[in-house]
Write a protein that holds these residues in place. Sequence first.
Motif, PDB file in Angstrom:
ATOM      1  N   VAL A   1       2.901   6.844 -10.244  1.00 24.49           N
ATOM      2  CA  VAL A   1       4.191   6.162 -10.341  1.00 24.49           C
ATOM      3  C   VAL A   1       4.672   5.807  -8.937  1.00 24.49           C
ATOM      4  CG1 VAL A   1       6.569   6.331 -11.174  1.00 24.49           C
ATOM      5  CG2 VAL A   1       4.721   7.506 -12.409  1.00 24.49           C
ATOM      6  N   HIS A   2       5.018   4.533  -8.752  1.00 24.52           N
ATOM      7  CA  HIS A   2       5.571   4.052  -7.487  1.00 24.52           C
ATOM      8  C   HIS A   2       7.008   3.623  -7.764  1.00 24.52           C
ATOM      9  CE1 HIS A   2       1.587   3.617  -5.557  1.00 24.52           C
ATOM     10  NE2 HIS A   2       1.179   3.263  -6.767  1.00 24.52           N
ATOM     11  N   VAL A   3       7.976   4.253  -7.101  1.00 31.23           N
ATOM     12  CA  VAL A   3       9.369   3.829  -7.193  1.00 31.23           C
ATOM     13  C   VAL A   3       9.747   3.361  -5.792  1.00 31.23           C
ATOM     14  CG1 VAL A   3      11.714   4.412  -7.878  1.00 31.23           C
ATOM     15  CG2 VAL A   3       9.785   5.602  -8.954  1.00 31.23           C
ATOM     16  N   MET A   4      10.196   2.121  -5.707  1.00 33.40           N
ATOM     17  CA  MET A   4      10.360   1.486  -4.402  1.00 33.40           C
ATOM     18  C   MET A   4      11.689   0.755  -4.278  1.00 33.40           C
ATOM     19  SD  MET A   4       6.569  -0.272  -4.552  1.00 33.40           S
ATOM     20  CE  MET A   4       6.191  -0.439  -2.824  1.00 33.40           C
ATOM     21  N   MET A   5      12.135   0.639  -3.029  1.00 33.89           N
ATOM     22  CA  MET A   5      13.241  -0.259  -2.737  1.00 33.89           C
ATOM     23  C   MET A   5      12.710  -1.687  -2.904  1.00 33.89           C
ATOM     24  SD  MET A   5      16.090   1.240  -2.012  1.00 33.89           S
ATOM     25  CE  MET A   5      16.980  -0.068  -1.165  1.00 33.89           C
ATOM     26  N   PRO A   6      13.558  -2.625  -3.316  1.00 35.87           N
ATOM     27  CA  PRO A   6      13.081  -4.001  -3.533  1.00 35.87           C
ATOM     28  C   PRO A   6      12.365  -4.620  -2.329  1.00 35.87           C
ATOM     29  CG  PRO A   6      15.236  -3.729  -4.512  1.00 35.87           C
ATOM     30  CD  PRO A   6      14.955  -2.466  -3.734  1.00 35.87           C
ATOM     31  N   ASP A   7      12.841  -4.374  -1.104  1.00 40.70           N
ATOM     32  CA  ASP A   7      12.187  -4.943   0.083  1.00 40.70           C
ATOM     33  C   ASP A   7      10.775  -4.400   0.254  1.00 40.70           C
ATOM     34  OD1 ASP A   7      14.398  -6.452   0.652  1.00 40.70           O
ATOM     35  OD2 ASP A   7      15.142  -5.141   2.253  1.00 40.70           O
ATOM     36  N   ALA A   8      10.598  -3.097   0.053  1.00 37.33           N
ATOM     37  CA  ALA A   8       9.267  -2.492   0.170  1.00 37.33           C
ATOM     38  C   ALA A   8       8.359  -3.014  -0.939  1.00 37.33           C
ATOM     39  CB  ALA A   8       9.363  -0.963   0.112  1.00 37.33           C
ATOM     40  N   ARG A   9       8.914  -3.139  -2.127  1.00 35.70           N
ATOM     41  CA  ARG A   9       8.115  -3.628  -3.257  1.00 35.70           C
ATOM     42  C   ARG A   9       7.649  -5.052  -3.010  1.00 35.70           C
ATOM     43  NH1 ARG A   9       9.627  -3.095  -9.641  1.00 35.70           N
ATOM     44  NH2 ARG A   9       7.752  -4.080 -10.444  1.00 35.70           N
ATOM     45  N   SER A  10       8.530  -5.870  -2.492  1.00 36.75           N
ATOM     46  CA  SER A  10       8.174  -7.252  -2.199  1.00 36.75           C
ATOM     47  C   SER A  10       7.128  -7.321  -1.083  1.00 36.75           C
ATOM     48  CB  SER A  10       9.439  -8.018  -1.795  1.00 36.75           C
ATOM     49  OG  SER A  10       9.126  -9.314  -1.391  1.00 36.75           O
ATOM     50  N   PHE A  11       7.291  -6.506  -0.053  1.00 30.56           N
ATOM     51  CA  PHE A  11       6.368  -6.517   1.077  1.00 30.56           C
ATOM     52  C   PHE A  11       4.962  -6.073   0.670  1.00 30.56           C
ATOM     53  CE2 PHE A  11       4.323  -4.539   4.753  1.00 30.56           C
ATOM     54  CZ  PHE A  11       4.363  -5.586   5.655  1.00 30.56           C
ATOM     55  N   TYR A  12       4.854  -4.962  -0.062  1.00 31.15           N
ATOM     56  CA  TYR A  12       3.536  -4.426  -0.427  1.00 31.15           C
ATOM     57  C   TYR A  12       2.951  -5.105  -1.661  1.00 31.15           C
ATOM     58  CZ  TYR A  12       4.244  -0.969   3.141  1.00 31.15           C
ATOM     59  OH  TYR A  12       4.436  -0.354   4.342  1.00 31.15           O
ATOM     60  N   ASP A  13       3.779  -5.662  -2.509  1.00 29.67           N
ATOM     61  CA  ASP A  13       3.359  -6.481  -3.655  1.00 29.67           C
ATOM     62  C   ASP A  13       2.186  -5.867  -4.426  1.00 29.67           C
ATOM     63  OD1 ASP A  13       3.378  -8.555  -5.448  1.00 29.67           O
ATOM     64  OD2 ASP A  13       2.638 -10.069  -4.032  1.00 29.67           O
ATOM     65  N   LEU A  14       2.386  -4.645  -4.904  1.00 27.72           N
ATOM     66  CA  LEU A  14       1.325  -3.927  -5.612  1.00 27.72           C
ATOM     67  C   LEU A  14       0.846  -4.662  -6.858  1.00 27.72           C
ATOM     68  CD1 LEU A  14       2.586  -0.233  -5.388  1.00 27.72           C
ATOM     69  CD2 LEU A  14       0.913  -1.405  -3.936  1.00 27.72           C
ATOM     70  N   GLU A  15       1.738  -5.353  -7.518  1.00 28.01           N
ATOM     71  CA  GLU A  15       1.336  -6.091  -8.715  1.00 28.01           C
ATOM     72  C   GLU A  15       0.265  -7.130  -8.389  1.00 28.01           C
ATOM     73  OE1 GLU A  15       5.750  -5.104  -9.593  1.00 28.01           O
ATOM     74  OE2 GLU A  15       4.526  -5.484  -7.843  1.00 28.01           O
ATOM     75  N   ARG A  16       0.442  -7.855  -7.308  1.00 34.66           N
ATOM     76  CA  ARG A  16      -0.549  -8.851  -6.898  1.00 34.66           C
ATOM     77  C   ARG A  16      -1.806  -8.165  -6.372  1.00 34.66           C
ATOM     78  NH1 ARG A  16      -2.472 -10.812  -2.600  1.00 34.66           N
ATOM     79  NH2 ARG A  16      -0.913  -9.931  -1.204  1.00 34.66           N
TER      80      ARG A  16
END
Length: 114
Positions: A87-102
């Motif tokens: 489980v990855h819970v992230m701040m939106p900026d970190a999520r956008s930067f690392y883009d795990l979905e892509r």
Amino acid sequence: MQTDKLIELVLDALDDMKAKDVVVLDVQGKSTVTDFMVVASGTSKRHVVSCAEHVIEKVKKAGRLPLGMEGAEVGDWILADLGEVVVHVMMPDARSFYDLERLWSFDADLAEDA
């Protein structure tokens, strides 16, 4: 506990805490570390920490021991390792930067052919 039940438990815990943009990624055949990743966003660092802690608490109450949790000291990105589910819970900026979905959306069959 079966994997689908564990994912359901994680999703319920994240829903309880009002986590945002929750996505389940099937990484079977793409990762040797886990079979599924759940990615969610929090609205603040405290919210990110609370969401991850709630997941861990619910998993423990269900009789499952998590393998570990990383990132709680900072709160930008917390990883909770539940074995076949990470489980990855992230701040939106970190999520956008690392883009795990892509990052994890590549086709394993294509990668094997390369």
